[in-house]
Enzyme design. Sequence first.
Site, PDB file in Angstrom:
ATOM      1  N   ARG A 101      -9.951 -11.852   2.703  1.00 10.51           N
ATOM      2  CA  ARG A 101     -10.861 -12.899   2.229  1.00 10.51           C
ATOM      3  C   ARG A 101     -10.194 -14.268   2.239  1.00 10.51           C
ATOM      4  NH1 ARG A 101     -11.666  -9.774  -3.292  1.00 10.51           N
ATOM      5  NH2 ARG A 101     -11.271  -8.121  -1.775  1.00 10.51           N
TER       6      ARG A 101
ATOM      7  N   LYS B 249       0.829  -1.189   0.000  1.00  9.08           N
ATOM      8  CA  LYS B 249       0.000   0.000   0.000  1.00  9.08           C
ATOM      9  C   LYS B 249       0.872   1.250   0.000  1.00  9.08           C
ATOM     10  CE  LYS B 249      -3.625  -1.992   2.991  1.00  9.08           C
ATOM     11  NZ  LYS B 249      -4.818  -1.835   2.136  1.00  9.08           N
TER      12      LYS B 249
END
Length: 464
Positions: A313, A239
């Site tokens: 996830r 990020k």
Amino acid sequence: MRNSLIRKSEAGQTVQIHPVTPETLDAVLETLGATAKSWVSLNGYSAAEGTSLVVPAGEGGQAAVLFGTSAEALPQAFALGGLASSLPAGDYELAQPFPDPEQALLGFALSSYRFTRYRKNSASQPRLVVPEGVDIDRIQAILDGVAIARDLINTPSNDMGPEELAAAISKVFEANGGKGSVIVGDDLLAQGFPMVHAVGRASDRAPRLADFTWGDENAPKVTLVGKGVVFDTGGLDIKPSSSMLLMKKDMGGAANVLGLASMIMAAKLPVRLRVIVPCVENAISGNAFRPGDILPSRKGITVEIGNTDAEGRLVLGDALALADEESPELLIDMATLTGAARVALGPDLPPFYTHDEDLAEEIALVSEASADPLWRLPLWQPYMKYLDSKIADINHVNTSGAGFAGSITAALFLSRFVENAGSWVHFDIFGWTPIERAGKPAGGEAQGIRCLFDLLSERYPAAK
């Protein structure tokens, strides 16, 4: 926060809070005496909505608080929240019944929250008397659960690693007579949690999976799964710095399910509760998982990695597969899963996903009644093709190249790991309040769990 509400028997001399509008102000002042009229005039107070004024006691009068509202605003949840930070220390009570006294009290108490682990707040705070007929124990259970969620999210990642998060789960369950276990490090591979291990192995803080239960084993099974990513660098798909600033909150799903679990246990709801949390840090090192890797899963599905910054996830997939194996009556997962959910609905309105139409309607109704906003989005099956992989059973991110439907495709990916549960619902929460307002101090936030507690209390009422 829980100490901001007291029973009448615990209060000292109280000051009454009077809701007023510009139209009713004069009538209320008539009951308070000449000193109150003069004080209001001197301060130029007009009862504008959301404003308040403390009126001193005068000869033949009594101290009071005037709280500006309107016929439209008064029934709204958390209308009293602003008073928690504006009133001086002391004991207060409502001068008249509110349309929803529980919500009024919650608004006041939730606004009283302070995170004091690193900067103490020794100032005394106002306390509000709980009216007769309102279940203070139930409200305190809610406040304690919200405080757990907020405290965990607000704690920075240097003090909230995988070990500390698992320990917090253990502490809450042990305090309520629950039990469980924590699988650590390479034991995750031996016991069938390859995706949890892959996401967490690059950190020098070992990944783990916490699995705790409480309640009668023969009661209806309610299982909560929370994303426990204590910090997310993005992995090798790193990020930018600006996107890492709030990543201590990436375990907000875990924090919220633990807060909900605390409410359930405090209320002694007749369920067999199970909480499963994969606790990991998505870090970067030579053994970090890579874009293009193929990971096995507990479910037996092979997963192609499209982006290492979609790690939540993956750990949820293994955890949901474990939860689903015992066919719970209700399976709930919560996760700070996608930025797409925030783009679609903003920070204050988390989406939820379920195939169960009756459950979806129930959540919508209880969400509105509890002032805990949620919004259903569809598990739109045609979008499952966005997760196609040419070399594995599924890719875990949208491979279409268009970047559409990010929250929906994430929910669809999770749905592949659930098939036996009676009902399953996924919440894509933000877990953070960016701008302070009544009932919601800026910082870590509990989202959806007050609604779910009300829903579960209705489905599984505790013995009187």
